[in-house]
Design a protein around this motif. Structure first.
Motif, PDB file in Angstrom:
ATOM      1  N   LEU A  65       0.828  -1.207   0.000  1.00 36.69           N
ATOM      2  CA  LEU A  65       0.000   0.000   0.000  1.00 36.69           C
ATOM      3  C   LEU A  65       0.861   1.256   0.000  1.00 36.69           C
ATOM      4  O   LEU A  65       1.723   1.412   0.867  1.00 36.69           O
ATOM      5  CB  LEU A  65      -0.901   0.007   1.233  1.00 36.69           C
ATOM      6  CG  LEU A  65      -2.000  -1.053   1.295  1.00 36.69           C
ATOM      7  CD1 LEU A  65      -2.528  -1.174   2.721  1.00 36.69           C
ATOM      8  CD2 LEU A  65      -3.127  -0.712   0.339  1.00 36.69           C
ATOM      9  N   PRO A  66       0.670   2.172  -0.956  1.00 34.60           N
ATOM     10  CA  PRO A  66       1.461   3.408  -0.979  1.00 34.60           C
ATOM     11  C   PRO A  66       1.317   4.198   0.316  1.00 34.60           C
ATOM     12  O   PRO A  66       0.243   4.257   0.911  1.00 34.60           O
ATOM     13  CB  PRO A  66       0.857   4.185  -2.160  1.00 34.60           C
ATOM     14  CG  PRO A  66       0.224   3.152  -3.023  1.00 34.60           C
ATOM     15  CD  PRO A  66      -0.286   2.100  -2.079  1.00 34.60           C
ATOM     16  N   ALA A  67       2.433   4.773   0.756  1.00 34.35           N
ATOM     17  CA  ALA A  67       2.516   5.557   1.993  1.00 34.35           C
ATOM     18  C   ALA A  67       2.524   4.671   3.231  1.00 34.35           C
ATOM     19  O   ALA A  67       3.105   5.032   4.251  1.00 34.35           O
ATOM     20  CB  ALA A  67       1.407   6.600   2.095  1.00 34.35           C
ATOM     21  N   MET A  68       1.888   3.501   3.153  1.00 35.67           N
ATOM     22  CA  MET A  68       1.907   2.554   4.263  1.00 35.67           C
ATOM     23  C   MET A  68       3.054   1.551   4.123  1.00 35.67           C
ATOM     24  O   MET A  68       3.474   0.934   5.092  1.00 35.67           O
ATOM     25  CB  MET A  68       0.586   1.790   4.339  1.00 35.67           C
ATOM     26  CG  MET A  68      -0.634   2.666   4.530  1.00 35.67           C
ATOM     27  SD  MET A  68      -0.590   3.525   6.123  1.00 35.67           S
ATOM     28  CE  MET A  68      -2.142   4.430   6.027  1.00 35.67           C
ATOM     29  N   CYS A  69       3.509   1.370   2.891  1.00 39.56           N
ATOM     30  CA  CYS A  69       4.583   0.423   2.597  1.00 39.56           C
ATOM     31  C   CYS A  69       5.538   1.038   1.582  1.00 39.56           C
ATOM     32  O   CYS A  69       5.148   1.885   0.771  1.00 39.56           O
ATOM     33  CB  CYS A  69       4.033  -0.888   2.024  1.00 39.56           C
ATOM     34  SG  CYS A  69       2.929  -1.810   3.118  1.00 39.56           S
ATOM     35  N   ARG A  70       6.742   0.581   1.609  1.00 39.36           N
ATOM     36  CA  ARG A  70       7.695   0.973   0.584  1.00 39.36           C
ATOM     37  C   ARG A  70       7.373   0.219  -0.698  1.00 39.36           C
ATOM     38  O   ARG A  70       6.809  -0.874  -0.653  1.00 39.36           O
ATOM     39  CB  ARG A  70       9.113   0.633   1.038  1.00 39.36           C
ATOM     40  CG  ARG A  70       9.603   1.448   2.222  1.00 39.36           C
ATOM     41  CD  ARG A  70      10.971   0.993   2.664  1.00 39.36           C
ATOM     42  NE  ARG A  70      11.507   1.812   3.750  1.00 39.36           N
ATOM     43  CZ  ARG A  70      12.640   1.572   4.389  1.00 39.36           C
ATOM     44  NH1 ARG A  70      13.370   0.521   4.024  1.00 39.36           N
ATOM     45  NH2 ARG A  70      13.041   2.361   5.359  1.00 39.36           N
ATOM     46  N   PRO A  71       7.761   0.786  -1.852  1.00 33.14           N
ATOM     47  CA  PRO A  71       7.569   0.016  -3.090  1.00 33.14           C
ATOM     48  C   PRO A  71       8.438  -1.228  -3.059  1.00 33.14           C
ATOM     49  O   PRO A  71       9.490  -1.256  -2.419  1.00 33.14           O
ATOM     50  CB  PRO A  71       8.021   0.999  -4.177  1.00 33.14           C
ATOM     51  CG  PRO A  71       8.964   1.934  -3.486  1.00 33.14           C
ATOM     52  CD  PRO A  71       8.424   2.078  -2.093  1.00 33.14           C
ATOM     53  N   VAL A  72       7.989  -2.261  -3.731  1.00 31.53           N
ATOM     54  CA  VAL A  72       8.710  -3.537  -3.758  1.00 31.53           C
ATOM     55  C   VAL A  72       9.436  -3.669  -5.089  1.00 31.53           C
ATOM     56  O   VAL A  72       8.842  -3.488  -6.155  1.00 31.53           O
ATOM     57  CB  VAL A  72       7.742  -4.716  -3.549  1.00 31.53           C
ATOM     58  CG1 VAL A  72       8.466  -6.048  -3.694  1.00 31.53           C
ATOM     59  CG2 VAL A  72       7.094  -4.616  -2.163  1.00 31.53           C
ATOM     60  N   ASN A  73      10.705  -3.978  -5.005  1.00 33.60           N
ATOM     61  CA  ASN A  73      11.539  -4.124  -6.197  1.00 33.60           C
ATOM     62  C   ASN A  73      11.434  -5.545  -6.725  1.00 33.60           C
ATOM     63  O   ASN A  73      11.795  -6.502  -6.040  1.00 33.60           O
ATOM     64  CB  ASN A  73      12.994  -3.785  -5.862  1.00 33.60           C
ATOM     65  CG  ASN A  73      13.866  -3.672  -7.098  1.00 33.60           C
ATOM     66  OD1 ASN A  73      13.793  -4.491  -8.008  1.00 33.60           O
ATOM     67  ND2 ASN A  73      14.704  -2.652  -7.131  1.00 33.60           N
ATOM     68  N   VAL A  74      10.926  -5.678  -7.927  1.00 35.21           N
ATOM     69  CA  VAL A  74      10.809  -6.982  -8.567  1.00 35.21           C
ATOM     70  C   VAL A  74      11.647  -6.954  -9.844  1.00 35.21           C
ATOM     71  O   VAL A  74      11.282  -6.285 -10.821  1.00 35.21           O
ATOM     72  CB  VAL A  74       9.346  -7.333  -8.916  1.00 35.21           C
ATOM     73  CG1 VAL A  74       9.270  -8.739  -9.519  1.00 35.21           C
ATOM     74  CG2 VAL A  74       8.462  -7.236  -7.690  1.00 35.21           C
TER      75      VAL A  74
END
Length: 290
Positions: A146-155
């Motif tokens: 979730l944006p702002a709640m989680c960092r982006p995930v690198n795939v």
């Protein structure tokens, strides 16, 4: 012969509802040609395709108070309000306390895809199960970030956020992949109307490196309303069979309340039982008389 797909919407703890329906599918051996999951719905879909009845329910009742699952401690330690690493690695890996049967997913002939949102373009991206690796459920983590709640995930060199930000009900993806009919499990009641995202200033600052994500969040209520409108229309046309909570129970994306989540799970079981005959007719399957 029709190709029938299943879409499982996200919604955090609200997805206890789809956990109940998916377990009922397993009880009655309801199978699909194609399954597409979004956010927490992608994780629920994984357990369903692995044939692990009861596993999803445990992630809404048994595990929610464990350190690392959710909360300020997880946010300070990992940058994620939901402990994505804890949920999808510590618990779900082969040596975890509640492992996902990845081999069963791969052996299942059903097509399985997971939708995430590209952090740069703001567009939905579907990962195929052929890209997934055992004990590395990075695609599901990306779909659930979730944006702002989680960092982006690198795939594999690209960053992603929660799939529901750009496409909460990716029926266009399913139809483009050859589905003729869709069963959709929504985590929201039929009369639900999504409001504009709150805390606009906060997420605009936190996600400032990803302006397309901010734009998606600003317009998410519009996208959501349009998709719901089209789903209801396709339902009338006989292209979609929709499961949606039949009662207005206490529902929250972030509620760590095992009793409320258990009630949602049981509502899923009950709604399936009440709609089973209609579902089987929609799927053109034989109705078994007990």
């Amino acid at each position: 012969m029709s190709k029938i797909g299943l879409i499982v919407e996200g919604g955090g703890m609200k997805c206890a509802y789809s956990a109940g329906i998916l377990d009922a599918f397993l009880d009655d051996n309801i199978i699909f040609d194609y399954v597409l999951g979004v956010s927490a719905g992608s994780a629920n879909a994984a357990s369903f395709l692995a044939g692990q009845r009861g596993r999803n329910r445990r992630f809404y009742t048994d595990h929610i108070h464990e350190p690392g699952y959710f909360g300020l401690k997880s946010l300070l330690k990992t940058g994620n309000l939901f402990g994505l690493e804890y949920i999808y690695r510590t618990l779900s890996n082969s040596n975890g306390d509640d492992p996902l049967n990845f081999d069963a997913i791969q052996a299942n002939p059903t097509e399985y895809k997971v939708v995430a949102t590209d952090a740069v373009t703001g567009l939905p991206h579907a990962f195929d199960k052929s890209e997934m690796e055992k004990d590395n459920y990075i695609e599901i983590m990306a779909s659930s970030a979730l944006p702002a709640m989680c960092r982006p995930v690198n795939v594999r060199g690209h960053k992603y956020f929660d799939g529901g930000v750009s496409d909460s009900y990716p029926y266009n993806q399913a139809f483009s992949d050859g589905c003729d009919k869709l069963v959709i499990i929504s985590s929201k009641n039929r009369d639900f109307v999504k409001k504009p995202e709150g805390h606009k200033k906060i997420y605009s600052i936190i996600c400032r490196r990803y302006p397309k994500i901010v734009e998606d969040l600003n317009n998410r209520h519009i996208m959501y309303a349009q998709e719901r409108k089209e789903i209801f229309e396709m339902e009338k046309q006989g292209k979609v069979f929709l499961f949606s909570p039949s009662e207005h129970l206490a529902m929250s994306t972030y509620a760590m309340d095992e009793n409320a989540n258990q009630k949602l799970y049981e509502l899923g079981l009950n709604d399936y039982a009440n709609l089973k005959e209609e579902l089987l007719k929609f799927m053109n399957k034989k109705i078994e008389i007990a």
